[in-house]
Design a protein around this motif. Structure first.
Motif, PDB file in Angstrom:
ATOM      1  N   VAL A 234     -50.189  21.047  62.549  1.00  0.00           N
ATOM      2  CA  VAL A 234     -51.430  21.791  62.758  1.00  0.00           C
ATOM      3  C   VAL A 234     -51.494  22.902  61.715  1.00  0.00           C
ATOM      4  O   VAL A 234     -50.498  23.585  61.439  1.00  0.00           O
ATOM      5  CB  VAL A 234     -51.482  22.376  64.178  1.00  0.00           C
ATOM      6  N   TRP A 379     -55.555  19.689  60.882  1.00  0.00           N
ATOM      7  CA  TRP A 379     -54.312  18.957  61.129  1.00  0.00           C
ATOM      8  C   TRP A 379     -54.053  17.953  60.025  1.00  0.00           C
ATOM      9  O   TRP A 379     -54.975  17.475  59.350  1.00  0.00           O
ATOM     10  CB  TRP A 379     -54.364  18.242  62.477  1.00  0.00           C
ATOM     11  N   GLN A 406     -54.755  26.670  70.258  1.00  0.00           N
ATOM     12  CA  GLN A 406     -54.303  25.280  70.172  1.00  0.00           C
ATOM     13  C   GLN A 406     -54.267  24.628  71.553  1.00  0.00           C
ATOM     14  O   GLN A 406     -54.682  23.475  71.720  1.00  0.00           O
ATOM     15  CB  GLN A 406     -52.926  25.222  69.530  1.00  0.00           C
TER      16      GLN A 406
END
Length: 534
Positions: A234, A379, A406
């Motif tokens: 990420v 990502w 997240q």
């Protein structure tokens, strides 16, 4: 294989609660071709067997899937029933048709790797690299300028003007006024309530495990990506992902000769590191990576294969195969920018290139177009051999995305809110595109919008005799901001033939209440700069 993607907006259907579903259906015509039901059964079994459809995934209704694939509803219902009987799927009243729990594939074996659970301290980073933390890499948000000073990166062909235009039709952003605040807040509350204590400490360098798991399921189902959560990293925005890759990918990198300038800015860590790859109506000419003299030293290529930016064309199947073959033969890498993969209108969406060779293709995605750039959530799905080098390149000075954000996105994905929002916006952007085409036909018929089968922008071919400079001056007088197509061209690309003067119009940018006025101002300004116009 013919790519098909189930979604409820094509041909005007009302959306239902099913998810987007990418399937590879074998052609149903020609000698020896399977019947439609057999092709559908094979595609669904393969998606479940390979793990692209994870256990518990809800499938679209038989009516929706039949409409999207152009099949009879009885064909889809019969296939669902057969797979339920075989144990691949389950069907319960009120719960829909879902992938059965027993169908989860075994995890592939992989070599043991050292744990990256915690972000290292500066002391730990010094011991790992042998240099003080932060001295070996610059921040992903800047690059060295030719003078040695950090340069801010533009997000359009020209630096954004300091003042805000009355009508912003530049590319690079969605309609941020449509951000799903209530649904996001609900996910944020659930995520905060359920967050474990570790969520408030230094996080995993790869990103929250919950988000990586949710992304693996979504990308496999909706984009055909072969995603292992352990290979997902990420990033704090797409730019950080590209900057990290620029540090670990060696050699020259080919980029589309007409593309985002900030791609080149991020990758040009050394002068003239990027090589322009010609682009035409079928996308990047990837066959030149094998045959062109200028690409003999190229070991990586950055592409936008699903929707070439900004021309708006998909990469031709032969060229998709060519770049995968090139990467395999040369040991090269393909960086796949799937910047707006969810927004398709008039054609079957193209699945991610990464599914063809996950060990040679790096998949890059972002929430910027589907949700909002301010989330700073993107990502990468990496080949196994690049996971450790990319994590090593993530210094403590890097921008990071908060763990709670997240976890919120993970909940948003798992509960289907992301799919629902994408379907809503897909319909809205399609209506905007249609209105743009209608207004141009009514007021500036000499202009032509191209690259409009997908995405959030159109390439507007200007009327004969009108230059980009003249059009931009007229737009500026009317308070309209747009981008010239020439600004996207690689500075070292050959000028063999003059390109048709064009503007790149971001019809997804304005808020809904301002879109009509923006269209009126655009068409009015272009009418004044027509040859013979007042």
């Amino acid at each position: 294989m013919a790519d098909s993607w189930a979604n409820s907006e094509r041909r005007g259907q009302r959306p239902d609660s099913g998810s987007d579903l990418h399937l590879d259906l074998a052609p149903s015509s020609g000698p020896g071709a399977p019947r439609p039901r057999a092709a559908l059964l094979a595609a669904l079994r393969d998606a479940v067997r390979t793990g692209r459809l994870a256990p518990g995934t809800r499938l679209p209704s038989s009516r929706t899937l039949a409409a999207d694939l152009g099949l009879a509803r009885n064909t889809v219902a019969g296939a669902y029933g057969e797979l339920v009987a075989e144990g691949w799927l389950t069907a319960r009243q009120g719960s829909g048709t879902r992938v059965a729990d027993r169908a989860e594939p075994a995890a592939p074996s992989r070599p043991a790797q050292p744990s990256r659970t915690e972000r290292p301290s500066r002391t730990e980073h010094r011991s790992r690299t042998g240099r003080p933390a932060g001295t070996e890499h610059r921040s992903s948000t800047e690059r060295p300028s030719r003078t040695g000073r950090p340069a801010r990166l533009p997000f359009s062909p020209d630096q954004r003007r300091q003042h805000r235009p009355t009508h912003d039709l530049r590319t690079g952003a969605p309609d941020v006024s449509a951000f799903p605040r209530s649904a996001w807040l609900a996910s944020a509350r659930r995520a905060l309530t359920a967050a474990p204590a570790r969520a408030f400490s230094h996080g995993d360098l790869r990103g929250a495990a919950e988000l990586r798991q949710a992304l693996a399921g979504y990308l496999a189902r909706a984009r055909g990506v072969r995603a292992d959560p352990e290979r997902i990293v990420v990033c704090a925005g797409f730019a950080q992902g590209v900057a990290l890759l620029a540090r670990v990918v060696a050699g020259e990198i080919a980029v589309e000769e007409c593309g985002l300038p900030f791609h080149r800015e991020l990758l040009d860590t050394q002068p003239a590191r990027t090589r322009p790859l010609p682009v035409d109506a079928h996308g990047a000419r990837t066959q030149l990576l094998d045959t062109g003299r200028d690409f003999a030293d190229v070991r990586a290529v950055l592409l936008t294969p699903a929707h070439q930016y900004p021309l708006g064309v998909p990469l031709h199947p032969d060229r998709r195969a060519a770049v995968v073959d090139w990467a395999g033969r040369r040991g090269g890498l393909v960086l796949e920018d799937d910047y707006d993969g969810e927004f398709r209108y008039d054609r079957n969406p193209v699945g991610a290139l990464q599914g063809l060779d996950p060990e040679r293709i790096i998949y890059l995605g972002t929430a910027s177009k589907a949700l909002a750039p301010a989330l700073r959530l993107a990502w990468m799905v990496l080949p196994d051999h690049l996971v450790e080098p990319v994590l090593a390149a993530k210094t403590p000075a890097e921008w990071t995305t908060g763990t709670l954000d997240q976890l919120t996105l993970a909940d948003f994905l798992e509960r289907g809110a992301y799919d629902r929002h994408v379907r809503t916006m897909r319909q809205r952007y399609r209506r905007r595109r249609d209105r743009l085409v209608e207004q141009l036909a009514a007021h500036v018929p000499e202009a032509r919008a191209t690259g409009i089968a997908a995405g959030l922008h159109a390439v507007l071919r200007l009327p004969p005799g009108v230059t980009e400079a003249a059009a931009l001056r007229a737009l500026d007088r009317s308070g309209v901001a747009s981008d010239p197509l020439s600004g996207f061209r690689h500075p070292t690309a050959p000028r063999d033939a003059p390109a048709s003067p064009s503007l790149v119009v971001g019809y997804g940018t304005p808020p809904e209440h301002a879109y009509t006025a923006a269209l009126d101002a655009l068409c009015g300004a272009l009418a004044t700069c027509r040859p013979g116009g007042s």
